[in-house]
Motif scaffolding. Structure first.
Motif, PDB file in Angstrom:
ATOM      1  N   LEU A 248       0.841  -1.198   0.000  1.00 25.76           N
ATOM      2  CA  LEU A 248       0.000   0.000   0.000  1.00 25.76           C
ATOM      3  C   LEU A 248       0.872   1.242   0.000  1.00 25.76           C
ATOM      4  N   TYR A 249       1.943   1.188   0.798  1.00 25.91           N
ATOM      5  CA  TYR A 249       2.904   2.288   0.832  1.00 25.91           C
ATOM      6  C   TYR A 249       4.235   1.775   1.355  1.00 25.91           C
ATOM      7  N   ALA A 250       5.266   2.592   1.167  1.00 26.65           N
ATOM      8  CA  ALA A 250       6.629   2.229   1.568  1.00 26.65           C
ATOM      9  C   ALA A 250       7.285   3.434   2.224  1.00 26.65           C
ATOM     10  N   PRO A 251       8.376   3.220   2.962  1.00 27.11           N
ATOM     11  CA  PRO A 251       9.066   4.341   3.620  1.00 27.11           C
ATOM     12  C   PRO A 251       9.456   5.442   2.645  1.00 27.11           C
ATOM     13  N   GLY A 252       9.239   6.684   3.094  1.00 25.02           N
ATOM     14  CA  GLY A 252       9.580   7.838   2.278  1.00 25.02           C
ATOM     15  C   GLY A 252       8.437   8.400   1.467  1.00 25.02           C
ATOM     16  N   GLU A 253       7.363   7.625   1.303  1.00 24.74           N
ATOM     17  CA  GLU A 253       6.216   8.114   0.530  1.00 24.74           C
ATOM     18  C   GLU A 253       5.409   9.126   1.335  1.00 24.74           C
ATOM     19  N   VAL A 254       4.720  10.001   0.625  1.00 26.07           N
ATOM     20  CA  VAL A 254       3.909  11.029   1.267  1.00 26.07           C
ATOM     21  C   VAL A 254       2.733  10.386   2.000  1.00 26.07           C
ATOM     22  N   SER A 255       2.479  10.845   3.205  1.00 25.64           N
ATOM     23  CA  SER A 255       1.361  10.335   4.011  1.00 25.64           C
ATOM     24  C   SER A 255       0.142  11.225   3.765  1.00 25.64           C
ATOM     25  N   ASP A 256      -0.716  10.802   2.853  1.00 21.77           N
ATOM     26  CA  ASP A 256      -1.842  11.657   2.478  1.00 21.77           C
ATOM     27  C   ASP A 256      -3.197  10.982   2.630  1.00 21.77           C
ATOM     28  N   LYS A 257      -3.251   9.852   3.352  1.00 20.03           N
ATOM     29  CA  LYS A 257      -4.534   9.177   3.555  1.00 20.03           C
ATOM     30  C   LYS A 257      -4.438   8.216   4.735  1.00 20.03           C
ATOM     31  N   ILE A 258      -5.597   7.871   5.272  1.00 25.96           N
ATOM     32  CA  ILE A 258      -5.685   6.846   6.308  1.00 25.96           C
ATOM     33  C   ILE A 258      -6.567   5.718   5.780  1.00 25.96           C
ATOM     34  N   PHE A 259      -6.438   4.523   6.385  1.00 25.95           N
ATOM     35  CA  PHE A 259      -7.091   3.339   5.862  1.00 25.95           C
ATOM     36  C   PHE A 259      -7.901   2.617   6.932  1.00 25.95           C
TER      37      PHE A 259
END
Length: 227
Positions: free
Chosen positions: A39-50
């Motif tokens: 779904l995501y990896a380190p360094g990616e922008v945090s722009d949503k919650i799940f």
């Protein structure tokens, strides 16, 4: 009433589980991830919650020498990704689908808008972050001060809370997890976990059926976890 009392009183006014589900269904977008996809990896922008609708998610982090440390194993109803999103920092962990998974995701902008409209949503977020902080502190305590058997027992008891199904023998942990994954959760080897399982079976604390664990004596396992 002291500050802590006021804080606890406000947290009781946060969203309940049904309201959280409604929030994600109303405000979120339905997305699917196949088994093994990130779904995501380190360094990616945090722009949503799940929020997990169906399936399983593994939250992990890699050490400098490439070893995996499992931070959380999540099932239906679990919410994640909120800490980094609210804190305005990039992702620190990796989130991977352990099986084909369906999730509701809410964008950061929508979350902030709803928090401004309904303070109960903000209180719910504060509560979630507080719970994760306590869980992290407990994990560190286990890693630093507990014996290997106590660490394994704690993992089984935690899994029983989220995936346990009572039957005539005890509590079935209806969650497929390998000894290697348990080892990655508590920073120990697969062999150490396997030895703990062997001892627990000999003590009559657990049994294993179709690669799933049954806790036969929860009270005795809790005593092991406390050592």
């Amino acid at each position: 009433m002291g500050v802590s009392g006021l804080y606890e009183r406000h947290l009781t006014n946060a969203l309940n589980s049904q309201e959280v589900t409604h929030f994600f269904m109303e405000c979120g977008k339905l997305v699917t991830f196949s088994k093994g996809n990130a779904l995501y990896a380190p360094g990616e922008v945090s722009d949503k919650i799940f929020c997990i609708n169906h399936g399983e998610i593994k939250i992990s982090r890699s050490t400098n020498d490439g070893k995996e440390i499992i931070l959380d194993l999540l099932g239906p109803g679990a919410v994640f990704g909120e800490v980094e999103t609210i804190s305005n920092i990039n992702r620190k962990n990796t989130a991977i689908a352990k099986k084909d998974t369906i999730l509701h995701c809410v964008s950061k902008s929508t979350l902030e808008e709803k928090m401004n409209q309904d303070p109960r949503i903000a209180l719910w977020i504060v509560n979630k972050i507080s719970q994760k902080q306590i869980k992290t502190e407990n994990l560190l305590e286990n890693l630093l001060f507990k014996s290997a058997n106590a660490k394994v027992a704690n993992v089984l008891l935690d899994l029983a809370k989220t995936h346990g199904v009572k039957n005539d023998r005890g509590i079935l942990i209806d969650y497929l997890i390998t000894h290697q994954e348990i080892g990655n959760t508590i920073a120990t080897t697969r062999e150490t976990v396997s030895y703990a399982f062997m001892e627990f079976r000999q003590m009559g604390l657990i049994d294993t059926i179709k690669r799933r664990t049954i806790i036969l004596d929860q009270e005795a396992l809790e005593k092991v976890a406390a050592d």
